[in-house]
Design an enzyme around this catalytic site. Sequence first.
Site: not given
Ligand code: KE4
Length: 427
Positions: A266, A238, A143
């Site tokens: 994060k 990523d 993801y």
């Molecule tokens: P954000 O746009 O949510 O800040 O980041 C996206 C993203 C990109 N790359 C990786 C490897 C990620 O894990 C994420 C987002 N992680 C999720 C948790 N698995 C965020 C939680 C959510 O969607 O509320």
Amino acid sequence: MMSRSEALFQRACRVIPGGVNSPVRAFGSVGETPRFIRSANGAYLTDADGVEYLDFVGSWGPMILGHNHPAVREAVQKACEGGLSYGAATEYEVQIAELICSEVPNIEMIRMVNSGTEAVMSAIRAARGYTGRDKIVKFMGCYHGHSDALLVQAGSGVMTAGVPDSAGVPAGCTKDTLSAVYNDLGSVEKLFAEFPEEIAAVIVEPVAANMGVVPPEEGFLQGLRSLCTRYGAVLIFDEVITGFRLGFTGAQGYFGVDADLVTYGKIIGAGMPVGAYGGKREILSLVAPSGPVYQAGTLSGNPVAMQAGMAQLKLLREHPEIYTELNRKGDWFFEELKKALKECSLPYQVNHVGSLGSLFFTGGPVTDYASAKTSDTALFASWFRYMLGKQIYFAPSQFEAIFLSAAHTREELEQVLELGREFLKRI
Ligand code: KE4
């Protein structure tokens, strides 16, 4: 009598899609009312009913030091005295960029944005602008945020919801997105053989953490490196989750593999909305205003967020023992979880890298999307509900990660393992 979380959830559902601002928070796959959190401190969350939980989500990764760390809180409080946002350059963004560029391999330049999604979307655009190519390779179950081109067999909330892709994404947006199998170099070689001069980038979670945690097998990341070098494609790590978690140099340092671009989120914001993409100068120098790849953001490099992130990164940089202890704690905890499964003669799987891990309710090894999907999500849901009832707050999905922090004590982890044994004995 309805709990405050239940009442708040009812109200929320009338005015917010699904009652939440991010799908996984709705607890949809675990059959529970989402807990509305009022505050957090150290390793604990407190919900709207005043119930305290030992937290293994840590805001999905940012809280590596634990919630509400005094150094971060004080930095934010002080920053707010200077106002919240100027829409202009500040010294704070220079400081954090200099710190990252001086300490993390291959990060010669870095651009701040507001989320991991934005960081990945922008890195993909930079890679396409740099190579003049259109196609990208991603891995099933990984993801990378919710930008159109990447919502293809994605992990995290998409996988949890059981929808392989999203509605509303025109075929034109995903026609250049090619899917490969995590830990299967052959599946990537095939794509390069088919499109030898059309692949702009390969994007990978160096430790997959959005189909549950799936570590890279020996040689996988190195293999991606050689393929990208051979075919002139950009290798994007990523590291929104692994960045500054596995160590200060992230997965590049941990596995000794050089990426061309790295995305962050994060931890670099310490809980404030921050994403970033960085890497080779020859690629980043193409990004506006120094080059033709356009990318912008009103709140990018927000002074309060930069000072929050800087406070956390400075602590991590000045105290490398935090990583040693955290990774050792992770090794111990996840190995103990494996022992508990063995004691109960249960075939379930535990994957982990350092302070990141997952318990999969499936009998075989979990090495990719297909094997992760064999997990018994109903059994995961009963594990989740059991633990929540004992005031232990895990991610509400089989396809997310367990995040340990510097704030979790051995005693607390031993209690969780004891509760885990109790649950496992009943299966
Ligand atoms: P954000 O746009 O949510 O800040 O980041 C996206 C993203 C990109 N790359 C990786 C490897 C990620 O894990 C994420 C987002 N992680 C999720 C948790 N698995 C965020 C939680 C959510 O969607 O509320």
